[in-house]
Design a protein around this motif. Structure first.
Motif, PDB file in Angstrom:
ATOM      1  N   UNK A  99      19.579  19.767 121.433  1.00 58.45           N
ATOM      2  CA  UNK A  99      18.704  19.351 120.337  1.00 58.45           C
ATOM      3  C   UNK A  99      17.634  20.413 120.090  1.00 58.45           C
ATOM      4  N   UNK A 100      17.482  20.904 118.852  1.00 53.02           N
ATOM      5  CA  UNK A 100      16.446  21.903 118.577  1.00 53.02           C
ATOM      6  C   UNK A 100      15.064  21.358 118.915  1.00 53.02           C
ATOM      7  N   UNK A 101      14.265  22.163 119.625  1.00 52.44           N
ATOM      8  CA  UNK A 101      12.928  21.746 120.049  1.00 52.44           C
ATOM      9  C   UNK A 101      11.888  22.728 119.512  1.00 52.44           C
ATOM     10  N   UNK A 102      10.945  22.187 118.763  1.00 52.19           N
ATOM     11  CA  UNK A 102       9.797  22.956 118.301  1.00 52.19           C
ATOM     12  C   UNK A 102       8.609  22.600 119.181  1.00 52.19           C
ATOM     13  N   UNK A 103       8.096  23.571 119.904  1.00 58.07           N
ATOM     14  CA  UNK A 103       6.933  23.357 120.760  1.00 58.07           C
ATOM     15  C   UNK A 103       5.673  23.478 119.912  1.00 58.07           C
ATOM     16  N   UNK A 104       4.849  22.439 119.943  1.00 51.37           N
ATOM     17  CA  UNK A 104       3.585  22.410 119.212  1.00 51.37           C
ATOM     18  C   UNK A 104       2.474  22.238 120.234  1.00 51.37           C
ATOM     19  N   UNK A 150       9.736  17.581 118.096  1.00 50.68           N
ATOM     20  CA  UNK A 150       8.448  18.285 118.156  1.00 50.68           C
ATOM     21  C   UNK A 150       7.812  17.915 119.482  1.00 50.68           C
ATOM     22  N   UNK A 151       7.579  18.906 120.329  1.00 54.87           N
ATOM     23  CA  UNK A 151       7.184  18.654 121.712  1.00 54.87           C
ATOM     24  C   UNK A 151       5.843  19.297 122.026  1.00 54.87           C
ATOM     25  N   UNK A 152       4.846  18.465 122.333  1.00 52.20           N
ATOM     26  CA  UNK A 152       3.575  18.961 122.853  1.00 52.20           C
ATOM     27  C   UNK A 152       3.785  19.335 124.319  1.00 52.20           C
ATOM     28  N   UNK A 153       3.037  20.325 124.796  1.00 49.76           N
ATOM     29  CA  UNK A 153       3.197  20.726 126.194  1.00 49.76           C
ATOM     30  C   UNK A 153       2.317  19.924 127.140  1.00 49.76           C
ATOM     31  N   UNK A 154       1.111  19.579 126.717  1.00 50.47           N
ATOM     32  CA  UNK A 154       0.182  18.892 127.611  1.00 50.47           C
ATOM     33  C   UNK A 154       0.373  17.394 127.611  1.00 50.47           C
ATOM     34  N   UNK A 155       1.562  16.943 127.989  1.00 57.93           N
ATOM     35  CA  UNK A 155       1.876  15.512 127.983  1.00 57.93           C
ATOM     36  C   UNK A 155       1.600  14.896 129.350  1.00 57.93           C
ATOM     37  N   UNK A 197       2.377  12.355 132.563  1.00 60.95           N
ATOM     38  CA  UNK A 197       3.550  11.962 133.357  1.00 60.95           C
ATOM     39  C   UNK A 197       4.544  13.101 133.587  1.00 60.95           C
ATOM     40  N   UNK A 198       4.783  13.927 132.562  1.00 58.37           N
ATOM     41  CA  UNK A 198       5.651  15.090 132.765  1.00 58.37           C
ATOM     42  C   UNK A 198       5.302  16.142 131.727  1.00 58.37           C
ATOM     43  N   UNK A 199       4.967  17.332 132.211  1.00 59.31           N
ATOM     44  CA  UNK A 199       4.556  18.412 131.319  1.00 59.31           C
ATOM     45  C   UNK A 199       5.679  18.780 130.357  1.00 59.31           C
ATOM     46  N   UNK A 200       5.297  19.193 129.145  1.00 58.19           N
ATOM     47  CA  UNK A 200       6.287  19.521 128.135  1.00 58.19           C
ATOM     48  C   UNK A 200       7.259  20.611 128.541  1.00 58.19           C
ATOM     49  N   UNK A 201       6.772  21.622 129.269  1.00 53.85           N
ATOM     50  CA  UNK A 201       7.673  22.684 129.733  1.00 53.85           C
ATOM     51  C   UNK A 201       8.709  22.143 130.718  1.00 53.85           C
ATOM     52  N   UNK A 202       8.283  21.206 131.574  1.00 53.48           N
ATOM     53  CA  UNK A 202       9.234  20.591 132.505  1.00 53.48           C
ATOM     54  C   UNK A 202      10.258  19.741 131.761  1.00 53.48           C
ATOM     55  N   UNK A 203       9.813  19.068 130.702  1.00 57.35           N
ATOM     56  CA  UNK A 203      10.733  18.290 129.864  1.00 57.35           C
ATOM     57  C   UNK A 203      11.765  19.223 129.242  1.00 57.35           C
ATOM     58  N   UNK A 204      11.297  20.319 128.677  1.00 64.67           N
ATOM     59  CA  UNK A 204      12.176  21.277 128.023  1.00 64.67           C
ATOM     60  C   UNK A 204      13.200  21.837 129.006  1.00 64.67           C
ATOM     61  N   UNK A 205      12.728  22.206 130.185  1.00 66.98           N
ATOM     62  CA  UNK A 205      13.630  22.751 131.196  1.00 66.98           C
ATOM     63  C   UNK A 205      14.695  21.724 131.598  1.00 66.98           C
ATOM     64  N   UNK A 206      14.273  20.467 131.785  1.00 69.90           N
ATOM     65  CA  UNK A 206      15.214  19.417 132.176  1.00 69.90           C
ATOM     66  C   UNK A 206      16.265  19.188 131.099  1.00 69.90           C
ATOM     67  N   UNK A 207      15.854  19.211 129.835  1.00 72.03           N
ATOM     68  CA  UNK A 207      16.797  19.008 128.732  1.00 72.03           C
ATOM     69  C   UNK A 207      17.847  20.112 128.700  1.00 72.03           C
ATOM     70  N   UNK A 208      17.398  21.349 128.843  1.00 69.07           N
ATOM     71  CA  UNK A 208      18.353  22.461 128.767  1.00 69.07           C
ATOM     72  C   UNK A 208      19.265  22.489 129.992  1.00 69.07           C
ATOM     73  N   UNK A 209      18.763  22.058 131.135  1.00 71.95           N
ATOM     74  CA  UNK A 209      19.622  21.974 132.315  1.00 71.95           C
ATOM     75  C   UNK A 209      20.708  20.925 132.141  1.00 71.95           C
ATOM     76  N   UNK A 210      20.397  19.888 131.354  1.00 74.46           N
ATOM     77  CA  UNK A 210      21.392  18.856 131.044  1.00 74.46           C
ATOM     78  C   UNK A 210      22.327  19.265 129.908  1.00 74.46           C
ATOM     79  N   UNK A 211      22.163  20.488 129.396  1.00 72.88           N
ATOM     80  CA  UNK A 211      22.979  21.009 128.292  1.00 72.88           C
ATOM     81  C   UNK A 211      22.744  20.254 126.989  1.00 72.88           C
TER      82      UNK A 211
END
Length: 223
Positions: A73-78, A49-54, A56-70
């Motif tokens: 893990x299912x991610x629910x944005x809250x 469960x991932x908040x976007x307004x985090x 040190x690193x914005x949630x969207x940037x976290x999500x993008x980095x995870x998917x670039x690393x292949x």
């Protein structure tokens, strides 16, 4: 079912963690984007469960980095970001679900279970393997149409095996699913839970693969 919660609001995070734990989830909680990316990248989580307004690193940037690393893990944005462009961007970057705050805790739990089911190729809440039937939402197990009373750990271990039926899971992988941070894991804990499951179900349904781990046999294999 072990999940990662990334939320920087202390009151909201505490409420989400408590509510999800009441529904049977194992919840690890981080409060910044760098920690979220690190833990999802290295941990064995069924979902996040991932908040976007985090910080040190914005949630969207976290999500993008995870998917670039292949990392799949299912991610629910809250999030409180309720504009259409924000939702589109999150989904395009690889979010599996997108929920606006505030959210009902039981709806959140249902959405997480749905994400995990889809990630394992399941279409409904009822899991079956031969004579075993499991309803994760109700935390109920039937064997040969009879209710089986399982402890919390036994249920979670069987759930992990049923989601991966036919595949071998190592003891370390099972420990990851059974224990969240702050819980001491005894060296033979998994073996003890496997022993109890075999007594309550059928001894030959869960096979030990020497030196590797455990697998729940498909019906033909167990016959």
């Amino acid at each position: 079912m072990r999940i990662l919660l990334a939320e920087d609001d202390a009151m909201l995070g505490d409420g989400l963690r408590a509510g999800l734990r009441q529904q049977g989830f194992r919840v690890d909680w981080v409060r910044d984007g760098l920690a979220a990316e690190r833990e999802i990248s290295t941990g064995d989580y069924q979902a996040a469960v991932l908040d976007l307004g985090l910080p040190q690193k914005d949630g969207l940037d976290v999500l993008q980095a995870l998917r670039q690393k292949k990392i799949a893990t299912p991610v629910l944005v809250l999030t409180a970001r309720d504009t259409v462009p924000d939702r589109i961007k999150g989904l395009d970057l690889g979010a599996d679900d997108y929920v606006l705050k505030p959210v009902d805790l039981y709806e959140l739990g249902a959405r997480l279970r749905s994400l995990v089911r889809r990630a394992h190729g399941q279409t409904q809440d009822l899991l079956t393997c031969g004579a075993i039937q499991m309803q994760p939402a109700a935390r109920q197990v039937l064997f040969e149409n009879q209710t089986v009373n399982l402890s919390t750990r036994e249920f979670d271990l069987l759930h992990a095996l049923m989601l991966a039926v036919g595949r071998v899971l190592s003891r370390e992988q099972l420990e990851q699913q059974l224990y969240s941070w702050g819980h001491e894991v005894e060296s033979n804990a998994v073996e003890v839970h496997i022993h109890h499951l075999r007594k309550k179900l059928r001894a030959d349904l869960i096979q030990t693969v020497r030196g590797i781990g455990y697998t729940l046999l498909r019906p033909k294999e167990a016959a």
